[in-house]
Design an enzyme around this catalytic site. Structure first.
Site, mmCIF file in Angstrom:
data_model
loop_
_atom_site.group_PDB
_atom_site.id
_atom_site.type_symbol
_atom_site.label_atom_id
_atom_site.label_comp_id
_atom_site.label_asym_id
_atom_site.label_seq_id
_atom_site.Cartn_x
_atom_site.Cartn_y
_atom_site.Cartn_z
ATOM 1 N N TYR A 1 -3.411 1.079 15.744
ATOM 2 C CA TYR A 1 -2.599 1.367 16.498
ATOM 3 C C TYR A 1 -2.887 1.265 18.512
ATOM 4 O O TYR A 1 -1.516 1.354 19.316
ATOM 5 C CB TYR A 1 -1.808 3.053 16.349
ATOM 6 C CG TYR A 1 -1.351 2.967 15.507
ATOM 7 C CD1 TYR A 1 -0.271 2.593 14.577
ATOM 8 C CD2 TYR A 1 -2.043 3.781 13.764
ATOM 9 C CE1 TYR A 1 0.539 2.782 13.714
ATOM 10 C CE2 TYR A 1 -1.405 3.505 13.022
ATOM 11 C CZ TYR A 1 -0.447 3.428 12.579
ATOM 12 O OH TYR A 1 0.231 3.363 11.249
ATOM 13 N N ARG B 1 0.964 -1.206 -0.034
ATOM 14 C CA ARG B 1 0.224 0.150 0.127
ATOM 15 C C ARG B 1 0.830 0.942 -0.078
ATOM 16 O O ARG B 1 1.648 1.682 1.371
ATOM 17 C CB ARG B 1 -1.045 -0.354 1.298
ATOM 18 C CG ARG B 1 -1.932 1.142 1.266
ATOM 19 C CD ARG B 1 -2.716 0.877 3.053
ATOM 20 N NE ARG B 1 -3.024 2.627 2.875
ATOM 21 C CZ ARG B 1 -3.454 3.456 3.970
ATOM 22 N NH1 ARG B 1 -2.401 3.399 4.749
ATOM 23 N NH2 ARG B 1 -3.932 4.649 3.308
ATOM 24 N N HIS C 1 -2.596 11.358 0.751
ATOM 25 C CA HIS C 1 -2.033 10.697 2.746
ATOM 26 C C HIS C 1 -1.526 12.351 2.040
ATOM 27 O O HIS C 1 -0.234 12.193 2.705
ATOM 28 C CB HIS C 1 -1.567 9.861 2.107
ATOM 29 C CG HIS C 1 -0.508 9.314 3.881
ATOM 30 N ND1 HIS C 1 -1.516 8.069 3.887
ATOM 31 C CD2 HIS C 1 -0.182 9.223 4.284
ATOM 32 C CE1 HIS C 1 -1.052 7.497 5.260
ATOM 33 N NE2 HIS C 1 -0.191 8.884 5.164
ATOM 34 N N GLU D 1 -3.047 -0.048 8.170
ATOM 35 C CA GLU D 1 -1.927 0.413 9.438
ATOM 36 C C GLU D 1 -1.643 -0.379 10.381
ATOM 37 O O GLU D 1 -3.026 0.000 11.676
ATOM 38 C CB GLU D 1 -2.063 1.815 9.170
ATOM 39 C CG GLU D 1 -1.343 2.759 7.777
ATOM 40 C CD GLU D 1 -1.317 3.961 8.585
ATOM 41 O OE1 GLU D 1 -1.124 4.595 9.188
ATOM 42 O OE2 GLU D 1 -1.350 4.798 7.342
HETATM 43 O O1 IFM Z 1 2.925 7.811 9.747
HETATM 44 C C1 IFM Z 1 1.576 8.059 9.961
HETATM 45 C C2 IFM Z 1 0.934 7.817 8.984
HETATM 46 O O2 IFM Z 1 1.161 9.040 7.980
HETATM 47 C C3 IFM Z 1 -0.551 7.622 9.124
HETATM 48 N N1 IFM Z 1 -1.240 6.775 10.356
HETATM 49 C C4 IFM Z 1 -0.749 7.088 11.356
HETATM 50 C C5 IFM Z 1 1.015 6.444 11.124
HETATM 51 C C6 IFM Z 1 1.914 6.460 12.028
HETATM 52 O O3 IFM Z 1 1.609 8.307 12.756
#
Ligand code: IFM
Length: 443
Positions: free
Chosen positions: A296, A76, A120, A352
């Protein structure tokens, strides 16, 4: 394929253009709001910028070699809008398009599916200067045109598209907290930006259906699992409102065409709601194919009378990453169940997930056992969700290599590969790289 995961599961890593490409104003690329913001004093730790970043623009072949070594079947990445349209609209930059052409071809040659994110965070600076970028609803036409251009140029080979990455960040982190470009602090404006982002997502999906015959399109959101500090009525209510703010606004709205009702009412009473034109909600909720979940951490919430939302996020007591985020794999599992049930039973990709660690290069190697443990626990949480019936189809670790972590500059390392910023940006696979490679291989 990794034990217990479906045969056709996508295993990949995720990156973003401004964080890795570098070559910021090279070969016809126009500046983005981040090119500008990162050069403003005091905005980025240690005054760093993405001017050079990981120099992926010149080293992408070497980086694809790393992906091949990992055994990935997907990757990605995001397209830098000002690299292909230096002023955001009008004349295209052929060299920029050639770059993404070569990248896609090389990936396919290695049997790695390209998953393209259209936005992004690196908005062409010219659009910001001309009419305020996301602040103005016209942006949705510009975004749709740019999206069409990319569908036309890459749609014959790219089968997975993501309109926006984390519109929560492009609105609130940029326009309310002021931490990201363009660094403003105004809730009313931030809500209007969020509306224009959602509208742009909808317009791009509409174009996709017209332009592309074969492929899938989705939206990627920040996905924070929200829990109350106590079970009191007040904290439970605060948690619900905060969940609507961070999750519901960007998950429920494009799904149902309605903003989450309690929070909307609260903003309406405060005179903060965006200007909504008659067809907007229909456009925003044009059906799309999948959710991208970026997970996260969790947020712990309690009632706090004096804030606009009536909520406060408090520090939890779990161990934290170098970003100060609590490590909470249970939250991933719980969020996946919640998202699947509450947000339309769509297929989900974890677009992510990863951790910033205090990585040290010692005798040529990086022993990042904390990251290995983090990934092990989160992979297991994802598997539990699959076993429990969630239609989870892929997992993208954030991120391939250490890179420019926005306002934190290069101080936070999230990569499976260590980048030696003092030594010609040399790439050194960490122990977690080996762990991930072996994990993907296990049957
Ligand atoms: O690095 C970032 C990414 O660009 C977007 N999501 C969170 C990541 C970690 O902070």
């Amino acid at each position: 394929m990794a034990a217990g995961f479906p045969e056709d599961f996508l295993w990949g890593v995720a990156t973003a253009a401004y964080q890795i490409e570098g070559a910021d104003l090279e070969e016809g690329k126009g500046p983005s709001i981040w090119s500008d913001f990162s050069h403003k004093p005091g905005r980025i730790d240690f005054g760093e910028s993405g001017d050079v970043a990981c120099d992926h623009y010149h080293r992408f072949t070497e980086d694809i070699d790393l992906m091949t070594e990992l055994g990935l079947n997907s990757y990605r990445f995001s397209i830098s809008w000002p690299r292909v349209l230096p002023k955001g609209s009008g004349t295209t930059n052929q060299k920029g398009i050639d770059f993404y052409d070569k990248l896609v071809d090389k990936l396919l040659e290695r049997e790695i599916q390209p998953i393209v994110t259209l936005y992004h965070w690196d908005l062409p600076l010219d659009l910001q200067a001309r009419f305020g970028g996301w602040e103005c609803r016209d942006i949705s036409n510009y975004f749709a045109d740019y999206s069409s251009l990319m569908f036309y140029r890459l749609g014959d080979r790219v089968k997975y598209w993501i309109t926006l990455n984390e519109p929560y960040c492009s609105s609130h982190v940029s326009y309310l907290w002021g931490e990201h470009a363009p660094g403003k602090r105004d809730l009313k404006m931030s809500l209007s930006v969020a509306h224009n982002l959602l509208l742009s997502h909808g317009e791009a999906v509409r174009r996709f259906r017209e332009d592309v015959k074969d492929g899938l399109i989705g939206l990627t959101n920040v996905s924070t699992f929200v829990e109350p500090v106590t079970d009191s009525k007040e904290d439970l209510r605060a948690t619900k409102i905060y969940d609507q703010f961070v999750n519901g606004w960007f998950f429920e709205t494009p799904l149902t065409g309605e903003y989450p009702s309690e929070l909307f009412a609260l903003f309406e009473n405060a005179g903060l709601t965006p200007n909504i034109e008659s067809e907007d909600m229909e456009i925003i909720s044009v059906p799309f194919d999948f959710w991208g979940v970026n997970y996260y951490t969790r947020n712990l919430v309690r009632r706090e009378e004096s804030s606009i939302l009536g909520t406060e996020v408090v520090q939890g007591e779990l161990p934290k990453s170098e970003m100060g985020w609590e490590i909470y794999p249970e939250g991933l599992e719980a969020f996946l169940f919640k998202a699947y049930k509450q947000y339309g039973k769509k297929p989900i990709y974890i677009t992510e997930n990863g951790i910033a660690c205090k990585d040290k290069l010692l005798n040529g190697s990086v022993d990042d056992h904390r990251r290995i443990e983090y990934l092990r626990q989160h992979f297991s949480a994802a598997l539990n969700a699959i076993k429990g019936g969630v239609d989870l189809k892929g997992y993208f670790v954030w991120t391939l290599m250490d890179n420019f972590e926005w306002a934190r500059g290069f101080s936070k390392r999230f990569g499976l590969v260590y980048v030696d910023y003092n030594n010609d940006l040399r790439r050194i696979p960490k122990k977690s790289f080996e762990y991930f490679r072996d994990f993907i291989r296990t049957m």
